[in-house]
Write a protein that holds these residues in place. Structure first.
Motif, mmCIF file in Angstrom:
data_model
loop_
_atom_site.group_PDB
_atom_site.id
_atom_site.type_symbol
_atom_site.label_atom_id
_atom_site.label_comp_id
_atom_site.label_asym_id
_atom_site.label_seq_id
_atom_site.Cartn_x
_atom_site.Cartn_y
_atom_site.Cartn_z
ATOM 1 N N ILE A 1 0.857 -1.186 0.000
ATOM 2 C CA ILE A 1 0.000 0.000 0.000
ATOM 3 C C ILE A 1 0.897 1.241 0.000
ATOM 4 O O ILE A 1 1.900 1.296 0.706
ATOM 5 C CB ILE A 1 -0.899 -0.005 1.248
ATOM 6 C CG1 ILE A 1 -1.735 -1.283 1.295
ATOM 7 C CG2 ILE A 1 -1.784 1.213 1.300
ATOM 8 C CD1 ILE A 1 -2.470 -1.479 2.604
ATOM 9 N N TYR A 2 0.535 2.215 -0.789
ATOM 10 C CA TYR A 2 1.338 3.437 -0.834
ATOM 11 C C TYR A 2 0.544 4.678 -0.429
ATOM 12 O O TYR A 2 1.105 5.768 -0.310
ATOM 13 C CB TYR A 2 1.896 3.660 -2.245
ATOM 14 C CG TYR A 2 0.860 3.800 -3.325
ATOM 15 C CD1 TYR A 2 0.132 4.966 -3.486
ATOM 16 C CD2 TYR A 2 0.603 2.762 -4.206
ATOM 17 C CE1 TYR A 2 -0.826 5.083 -4.481
ATOM 18 C CE2 TYR A 2 -0.344 2.875 -5.199
ATOM 19 C CZ TYR A 2 -1.052 4.042 -5.337
ATOM 20 O OH TYR A 2 -1.999 4.170 -6.323
ATOM 21 N N LEU A 3 -0.739 4.533 -0.176
ATOM 22 C CA LEU A 3 -1.587 5.699 0.037
ATOM 23 C C LEU A 3 -1.150 6.510 1.258
ATOM 24 O O LEU A 3 -1.188 7.749 1.251
ATOM 25 C CB LEU A 3 -3.046 5.246 0.191
ATOM 26 C CG LEU A 3 -4.118 6.317 0.065
ATOM 27 C CD1 LEU A 3 -3.999 7.051 -1.250
ATOM 28 C CD2 LEU A 3 -5.488 5.696 0.202
ATOM 29 N N HIS A 4 -0.724 5.822 2.336
ATOM 30 C CA HIS A 4 -0.350 6.571 3.537
ATOM 31 C C HIS A 4 0.889 7.433 3.306
ATOM 32 O O HIS A 4 1.038 8.494 3.921
ATOM 33 C CB HIS A 4 -0.121 5.606 4.704
ATOM 34 C CG HIS A 4 0.956 4.607 4.480
ATOM 35 N ND1 HIS A 4 0.836 3.561 3.602
ATOM 36 C CD2 HIS A 4 2.200 4.492 5.014
ATOM 37 C CE1 HIS A 4 1.931 2.841 3.619
ATOM 38 N NE2 HIS A 4 2.780 3.377 4.450
ATOM 39 N N HIS A 5 1.777 6.990 2.404
ATOM 40 C CA HIS A 5 2.946 7.820 2.084
ATOM 41 C C HIS A 5 2.520 9.126 1.416
ATOM 42 O O HIS A 5 3.025 10.209 1.751
ATOM 43 C CB HIS A 5 3.887 7.059 1.152
ATOM 44 C CG HIS A 5 4.531 5.868 1.776
ATOM 45 N ND1 HIS A 5 5.396 5.956 2.845
ATOM 46 C CD2 HIS A 5 4.437 4.541 1.488
ATOM 47 C CE1 HIS A 5 5.813 4.746 3.188
ATOM 48 N NE2 HIS A 5 5.243 3.870 2.377
ATOM 49 N N ILE A 6 1.580 9.033 0.471
ATOM 50 C CA ILE A 6 1.152 10.232 -0.249
ATOM 51 C C ILE A 6 0.396 11.171 0.680
ATOM 52 O O ILE A 6 0.603 12.398 0.653
ATOM 53 C CB ILE A 6 0.280 9.816 -1.457
ATOM 54 C CG1 ILE A 6 1.089 8.912 -2.389
ATOM 55 C CG2 ILE A 6 -0.231 11.024 -2.194
ATOM 56 C CD1 ILE A 6 0.311 8.423 -3.566
ATOM 57 N N LEU A 7 -0.485 10.615 1.519
ATOM 58 C CA LEU A 7 -1.223 11.459 2.450
ATOM 59 C C LEU A 7 -0.270 12.189 3.392
ATOM 60 O O LEU A 7 -0.441 13.384 3.678
ATOM 61 C CB LEU A 7 -2.210 10.606 3.254
ATOM 62 C CG LEU A 7 -3.334 9.929 2.455
ATOM 63 C CD1 LEU A 7 -4.167 9.047 3.372
ATOM 64 C CD2 LEU A 7 -4.204 10.957 1.766
ATOM 65 N N ARG A 8 0.730 11.473 3.844
ATOM 66 C CA ARG A 8 1.682 12.114 4.753
ATOM 67 C C ARG A 8 2.454 13.238 4.052
ATOM 68 O O ARG A 8 2.656 14.314 4.619
ATOM 69 C CB ARG A 8 2.652 11.061 5.289
ATOM 70 C CG ARG A 8 3.689 11.632 6.223
ATOM 71 C CD ARG A 8 4.729 10.616 6.585
ATOM 72 N NE ARG A 8 5.794 11.212 7.383
ATOM 73 C CZ ARG A 8 6.888 10.579 7.745
ATOM 74 N NH1 ARG A 8 7.060 9.325 7.401
ATOM 75 N NH2 ARG A 8 7.813 11.196 8.469
ATOM 76 N N GLN A 9 2.878 12.992 2.819
ATOM 77 C CA GLN A 9 3.621 14.016 2.086
ATOM 78 C C GLN A 9 2.762 15.250 1.839
ATOM 79 O O GLN A 9 3.253 16.384 1.906
ATOM 80 C CB GLN A 9 4.111 13.439 0.750
ATOM 81 C CG GLN A 9 5.154 12.350 0.869
ATOM 82 C CD GLN A 9 6.507 12.899 1.278
ATOM 83 O OE1 GLN A 9 6.745 14.092 1.227
ATOM 84 N NE2 GLN A 9 7.402 12.013 1.699
ATOM 85 N N LEU A 10 1.486 15.051 1.575
ATOM 86 C CA LEU A 10 0.599 16.200 1.385
ATOM 87 C C LEU A 10 0.421 16.982 2.678
ATOM 88 O O LEU A 10 0.396 18.224 2.675
ATOM 89 C CB LEU A 10 -0.758 15.718 0.865
ATOM 90 C CG LEU A 10 -0.787 15.201 -0.581
ATOM 91 C CD1 LEU A 10 -2.139 14.587 -0.903
ATOM 92 C CD2 LEU A 10 -0.466 16.319 -1.565
ATOM 93 N N LEU A 11 0.304 16.268 3.798
ATOM 94 C CA LEU A 11 0.157 16.959 5.076
ATOM 95 C C LEU A 11 1.431 17.717 5.444
ATOM 96 O O LEU A 11 1.358 18.812 6.027
ATOM 97 C CB LEU A 11 -0.190 15.948 6.174
ATOM 98 C CG LEU A 11 -1.567 15.278 6.063
ATOM 99 C CD1 LEU A 11 -1.754 14.249 7.170
ATOM 100 C CD2 LEU A 11 -2.685 16.308 6.118
#
Length: 1368
Positions: A771-781
């Motif tokens: 899963i990669y979604l948590h990486h992208i969400l974190r980078q956006l935050l």
């Protein structure tokens, strides 16, 4: 990318020799490999892997012979054998010795020249025929070296006095030599003019490096990999502006993954790039092999894990390698092992060469497969696919519905979405392995290209000549029927799928012409069915975007072709037209540097502001991977725009492209999609990049929320980097997943320590995903783009693993910040916590993250997310008890025991009220642990919840229950009710044994309070479940509460509640009851008794009990005879006059010589059930009857008045419990709902006892009067039964009222009840409610709580033919 497969093979040289080979080198096409020893050179062939020719030279001339190895020697081919069937016959001969007057340190071949470096510091250039141009030499000291090629910025020059070249390699795309000097310094030599000449050379050197050992160059990516004595590999590139050597990245083992060996490998022995330049293999002096991708992603290492240990844990000696070389297409790695000199060199032995086998991704040579969502790997003779069952796969949504009209096997509907379901792509770890057709392999090995279609069900492969394709639907290969057509073409630019067509860029040997061909899948593989378009230049790469084919040619130009299906042809065919041609020669220095070319709808600022929907899905941009540099060309919309509807279709002119823009560096693979999904625009319109050791990058679009005008300062796209743990092979856009593969090993110790099975583990390739979604969400935050993160997360909230995504994000941020040694000026955890609160899974996410984190980090976590007591209360308010239980464990560790007890009591009471029995059991253990000091071992949170109380008493689980046991199981047995029921067995004894403790009393009081609450609300069903699940001593508690809460104030209300609680219908009077033929007793009572007792489970309430047609043993006992006599009296008394037409249906069993069925799983409302189930038990009586239609209707009406089978069992059980506890009022109510005259008669008989309190007698008398009044006015269906029990009612009115103390009504001995008719009338149903264990000893100890609940009676083996029953 590359993966080891199986065990390596050992190739033995047929010629015995005392010399060990020390060098192996391939020919240009790698079909031949030259193996060199001190006095011998041998030529091996690739397939089959055999020795062709060997040449032995005298010892003194051996040193002169090294120069031929790079060329693979001058060979002369003697014809006479077909190469495809066996190894070719070669001869090897000495051409001409040349004396260079100094030892040769290394040599390198060019196209027509041989470059030789000698130990005296000279560089010699020889022509291959050694005649023309003579011999030229240059002294290294005369070559100017500096830090860059610009003289104005040149630093100190390199002093090369007394220095010679240790190793060098030529790079064609850089037009120069990467060199390693004998003092360890690194350099790059390039000609100043176009042609390499000895007097026009200049060099650059790498600063601060002095331990170089070896070098290898990558022509496709223009990289130079230098091995160092420190064990690391430095990868350099040449800066295009200054010409200096710049460090790109390092290849080195990390102490994190290889703590035992990372700094003990010794110097780098050898570096070898694969033939497709996508991976590099490294070996060290201490041995071992390690594989990296081109930009540093680590793939394989044989110095750790199963490669370095035996199955018993002992260490293995690493395999020491003296030389290695990649085979054809990278399918094999040829390795020569070095041995210690201890072995006897004098004896002759067979030389061994190890051959490691590899499987590689199709992306390495055919990058057009990057727009699929399947993983495709291929070995030298087989394919590995991740696609699942063809019946589950989906087809392309925008294709023609007649796409497979010619196929014998129908494919899925074209209207289904394209994206394959997660069950198909992730349902298992296994590959679908397709063996490549042997006929095609024999003549066209090796396989060079492979491609898979959109649906993942068709694959195509191309070897040396021609191609073939395979369908997973038919499981058949299609080859060229005409072998000549196959041999007259070779695929040059790759192959891919468009709809049902294979798109091939090939070279036609007959016409000597480059062509673009499309072959339809459904027809035979023949040029007759092909669409052929002639091309002007050699094609290097191709790709497909919707209905457009993009070609990259050898003249550095890009061509776009449109494909349209033709409908005027009887056979499926297409028309191909040239749309646009774009020259890229000014941007691309060498055509071989282009790794991939992709057409995409991805746009930047100018493109994203388009308003026309047709422009949004068109081919907007060209993406080129130029030696790892991702270049984007967008269409130029700066000029005047013409609307498409104003332009005729045949005059549409495509817009030109803008100058290229560099998007990213160090790019290995690119993924885009041509599909669209408005709900997941962030993911579908993103550009995904694989960047080696730097992980992955995503070029994410940013959208204004709710169609508002975007901020002027906000960019339209953002590049976000993130690290992953697997090597990505494809991206599932809508599912937010990355698919990959990894090597797994299995250790097998062979018979001998030198066997390959003992030296190496068996290697397999397993599918992986991440899963990669948590990486992208974190980078956006991190970038304060919380609104974009929220939009992205909300679009993915329906994914099954979305809770895990939130959990991972909190966990990763918590671990980094809470364990940081330096203070964090702007912590991210509060922002992440606030973000997670936007989702309903907030409470579960936080507690699951805390449970998986160390206790030391909890304070930091809850300081950001809130007090755990507040979160616990939120869970209770949301009725999320399982999550509240997890918070309780947090509170137990963070708060004092009093706080834990307070919250645990709240949760326990709530769980009792909701019937969460599994949680209740955990809470009992938890409360006891707090009181006994066992709080350091908290109970686990229940993960599954049992069904609620409406599902029935769960004391039946784990066992097969029927309403009665078979005759064999209880024949000869007897049971003592008093002994069995006076002390209930079961889990409740666990806390009853030490009930004097305060904790157990505290728990008992809560249980008593809940039982009182249930009884006050007339929730008998919940009370039964509560008792059975928690082992509650219901009989003992009822005895204590007999004169308090166990009283009934309103019989009518209690009766109505039982009807509702047990789904029991109110009785109705059939229309034919007044003139029923049954009132004269024509129907024998046994029939009606059996019919009523055969009521099956209600269709609306599916029972989970296994019920079988049971039987009751033949009963010749005194108490049953007496009961039968009473029943006969009832029958005779009720057969005289009046509306008593139901007596035959309500009388108990009287024929003691007959078998009787009480319960059945067969639905008697079906006419087909007449011949099986319980009806077969009464055939001897049924055959003597001739029932009319009205009689059958009457029977059906009576069956309809009965409740569900399961409810009947539960009511009988409760009747038994209340009878044992002496709660006679409840017995009357249950007897009324069951309409069992025997129960009423028995209770009335008990009322004669002087021990019954007068209040009870009065209550029963008043209650039955109230029921009679209610039945007369509101429920006439009860009147027949009330008339039937008229004698008992009259007797009840005559009972003298005596004041007796309630405490005197206690369980008595057997002498108290000597009148057999006073016992329970249905022994077989009591047996059903409490099945007797057939194999357990009498008086068995209490069972565990999760096994079975308390059994109200025990079976004691007494002599056959007698029942000693007493009732308290």
């Amino acid at each position: 990318m590359y993966f080891l497969s199986g065990w390596p093979r050992r190739l033995l040289c047929p010629l015995r020799s005392s010399e060990r080979p020390f060098l192996i080198e391939p020919s240009a096409q790698r079909f031949y490999l030259a193996v060199l020893s001190e006095t011998q050179i041998s030529i091996w062939f690739s397939r089959p892997s055999v020795l062709i020719v060997s040449y032995i030279e005298s010892g003194k001339a051996a040193a002169q012979f090294v120069r031929f190895t790079r060329r693979g020697a001058r060979v002369k081919v003697t014809p006479g054998y077909k190469e495809e069937q066996c190894a070719p016959a070669l001869t090897l001969e000495m051409k001409k010795p040349i004396d260079l007057e100094a030892p040769i340190s290394c040599l390198q071949t060019l196209q027509e020249d041989l470059l030789v470096a000698t130990a005296d510091g000279y560089l010699h250039m020889l022509h291959w025929d050694s005649v023309s141009n003579g011999r030229r030499a240059v002294n290294l000291c005369t070559i100017p070296f500096s830090l860059d090629l610009q003289s104005s910025r040149g630093g100190p020059c390199l002093d090369l006095d007394g220095v010679h070249i240790r190793e060098m390699e030529y790079c064609a795309t850089l037009d120069g030599f990467a060199v390693v000097f004998n003092d360890g310094r690194l350099g790059f030599i390039t000609p100043t003019a176009n042609r390499l000449a000895t007097d026009q050379l200049q060099g650059v050197w790498a600063a601060d490096v002095s331990d170089g050992t070896c070098v290898a160059v990558n022509n496709k990516y223009r990289l130079m990999a230098f091995g160092c004595a420190s064990g690391s590999v430095l990868v350099y590139m040449i800066d295009s502006s200054t010409g200096s050597m710049q460090l790109s990245h390092k290849l080195e083992l990390t102490p994190k993954h290889y703590p035992d060996i990372w700094n003990k490998t010794g110097a780098v022995k050898m570096v070898r790039w694969s033939p497709d330049c996508s991976v590099v293999m490294v070996t060290w002096d201490c041995g071992g092999l390690s594989l990296w991708s081109v930009f540093g992603a680590h793939l394989i290492c044989t110095l750790g894990e199963d490669f370095s240990c035996h199955s018993d844990g002992t260490k293995k000696e690493p395999l020491k390698i003296s030389s290695m070389s990649w085979g054809v297409e990278g399918y094999h790695l040829w390795v020569i092992c070095s041995t210690d000199g201890a072995e006897g060199d004098e004896k002759l032995q067979q030389t061994g060469i190890l051959q490691f086998q590899f499987i590689k991704s199709a992306l390495t040579v055919n990058p057009c497969t990057s727009n699929q969502e399947q993983v495709l790997l291929h070995g030298e003779d087989r394919l590995y696919l991740t696609c699942g069952d063809p019946t589950q796969a989906h087809s392309v949504s925008d294709k023609s519905p007649s796409r497979d009209s010619g196929s014998p096997v129908h494919r899925p509907s074209a209207s289904t979405p394209l994206s394959q379901g997660l069950s198909t792509l992730l349902g298992h770890k296994h590959w679908q392995v397709v063996q490549i057709h042997s006929t095609y392999l024999e003549t066209n090995w090796p396989i060079r290209f492979a491609a898979i279609d959109w649906s993942g069900q068709c694959v195509a492969v191309a070897g040396r000549r021609g191609f073939a394709h395979y369908s997973l639907y038919t499981r058949k290969w299609k080859l060229f029927g005409n072998v000549t057509q196959e041999q007259n073409m070779t695929v040059t630019g790759g192959l891919t799928w468009w709809d049902d067509f294979v798109v091939v860029a090939c070279y036609n040997f007959i016409d000597r012409q480059e062509e673009l061909r499309l072959y339809v899948r459904t027809s035979n593989l023949d040029n007759v069915f092909a669409s052929v378009t002639k091309l002007q230049a050699d094609t290097l790469l191709l790709n497909v975007f919707r209905n457009v084919v993009i070609l990259f040619r050898a003249d550095c130009s890009i061509c776009l072709y449109s494909i349209e299906r033709r409908h005027d042809s009887p056979n499926p065919s297409v028309s191909v037209e040239l749309l646009q041609e774009v020259s890229m020669s000014r941007y691309i220095p060498h055509p071989g540097l282009v790794v991939s070319v992709t057409l995409t709808s991805v746009r930047t600022e100018t493109g994203i502001t388009l308003k026309a929907p047709q422009q949004a899905c068109s081919a907007e941009s060209i993406l080129l991977n130029l030696a790892g540099q991702l270049i984007m060309l967008q269409r130029d919309r700066s000029g005047p725009q013409v609307r498409e509807k104003d332009t005729p279709a045949n005059q549409t002119k495509l817009l030109p492209f803008c100058p290229p823009v560099v998007l990213a560096q160090c790019v290995e693979n690119v993924w885009t999609t041509c599909r669209s999904n408005r709900k997941k625009r962030h993911l579908m319109e993103a550009l995904w990049l694989s960047c080696g050791e730097a992980g992955m990058k995503v070029w994410l679009p940013l959208f204004p929320r709710d169609h508002r005008k975007p901020h002027s300062f906000l960019s339209r796209r953002i590049m976000l980097p993130f690290h992953i743990n697997i090597y990505p092979l494809t991206v599932l856009f809508e599912d937010a997943l990355i698919l990959g593969a990894s090597n797994e090993t299995a250790v097998f110790d062979g018979t001998g320590s030198s066997s390959l099975e003992a030296l190496f583990p068996f290697c397999t390739v397993e599918r992986t995903s991440q899963i990669y979604l948590h990486h992208i969400l974190r980078q956006l935050l991190v970038r304060n783009l919380g609104e974009q993160a929220l939009m992205l997360a909300q679009s993915c909230a329906t994914l099954p693993y979305f809770p895990h995504v939130l959990e991972l994000m909190v966990h990763v941020v918590l671990e980094e910040e809470a364990t940081s040694r330096e203070p964090i000026p702007d912590p991210l955890l509060p922002t992440v916590a606030k973000f997670v609160t936007e989702f309903p899974l907030f409470l579960q996410t936080i507690v699951h993250c805390a449970r998986k984190t160390e206790y030391a980090l909890w304070n930091y976590l809850f300081a950001a997310v809130g007090n755990p007591k507040d979160l616990f209360e939120e869970c209770l308010m949301a009725q999320d008890l399982d999550t509240a239980a997890s918070y309780l464990i947090i509170l137990q560790n963070m708060e004092v025991p009093a706080v834990s007890r307070q919250h645990a009591t709240l949760l326990f009471n709530t769980a009792l009220e909701q019937g969460k029995w599994d949680l209740c059991r955990h809470m009992i253990r938890f409360l006891k642990a707090i009181g006994s000091g066992e709080s350091e071992t908290p109970p686990s949170t229940p993960t599954t919840q049992e069904q609620s109380s409406t599902g029935g008493f769960e004391f039946f689980r784990n066992r097969s229950i029927s309403l009665s046991q078979s005759a064999d199981s209880i024949a000869g047995g007897k049971f003592n009710l008093q002994k069995a029921l006076s002390v209930p067995s079961g889990p409740g004894e666990r806390w009853c044994k030490d009930s004097d403790s305060a904790e157990n009393l505290y728990i008992d009081m809560m249980l008593w309070r809940h039982a009182r609450h249930l009884l006050e609300q007339v929730r008998l069903r919940d009370l039964g479940c509560f008792s059975a699940q928690l082992g509650f001593e219901l009989i003992g508690w009822l005895c204590r509460e007999r004169t308090r809460v166990a009283r009934i104030d309103d019989f009518v209300a209690a009766l109505k509640c039982l009807h509702k609680d047990f789904l029991w219908p109110f009785p109705v009077i059939p229309a034919c009851s007044i003139s029923s033929p049954l009132k004269n007793g024509r129907c024998r009572p046994v029939l009606s008794s059996r019919l009523l007792k055969s009521q099956s489970a209600d269709s609306l309430l599916n029972s989970d009990m296994d019920t079988t047609p049971p039987q009751v043993t033949t009963a010749n006992h005194s108490w049953l005879d007496s009961l039968g006599a009473v029943s006969k009296e009832l029958d005779s008394a009720s057969s005289h006059g009046g509306p008593q037409t139901h007596e035959a249906f309500l009388s108990p069993l009287i024929n003691k010589g007959e078998e009787c069925s009480i319960g059945s799983a067969t639905d008697l409302t079906e006419t087909s059930s007449m011949v099986d189930g319980d009806w077969t038990m009464v055939d001897e009586n049924f055959s003597t009857l001739s029932l009319s239609q009205s009689e059958l209707e009457h029977i059906s009406m009576e069956l309809a008045n009965k409740g569900p089978h399961k409810s009947q069992v539960q009511l009988r059980y409760l009747l038994h419990v209340f009878m044992e506890a002496g709660c006679l009022e409840w017995c009357v109510v249950i007897g009324l709902i069951l309409r069992d005259a025997g129960v009423i008669k028995q209770v009335v008989g008990f009322l004669d006892s002087p021990e019954v309190p007068a209040e009870t007698v009065q209550s029963i008398r008043a209650g039955l009067k109230a029921v009679d009044l209610w039945a007369s006015s509101d429920c006439l269906g009860y009147k027949p039964f009330l008339n039937l029990i008229g004698p008992q009612l009259l007797k009840l009115l005559e009972v003298p009222v005596e004041q007796v103390q309630a405490e005197a009504f206690q369980p008595t001995g057997a002498s108290k009840l000597s009148d057999p008719p006073l016992l329970l009338p249905r022994a077989e149903e009591l047996t059903a409610a409490h099945p007797l264990p057939s194999d357990g000893p009498a008086g068995a100890s209490a069972r565990p709580l999760d096994d079975t609940p308390p059994q109200p009676e025990e079976q004691e083996p007494l002599e056959e033919g007698s029942y000693d029953c007493t009732l308290s």
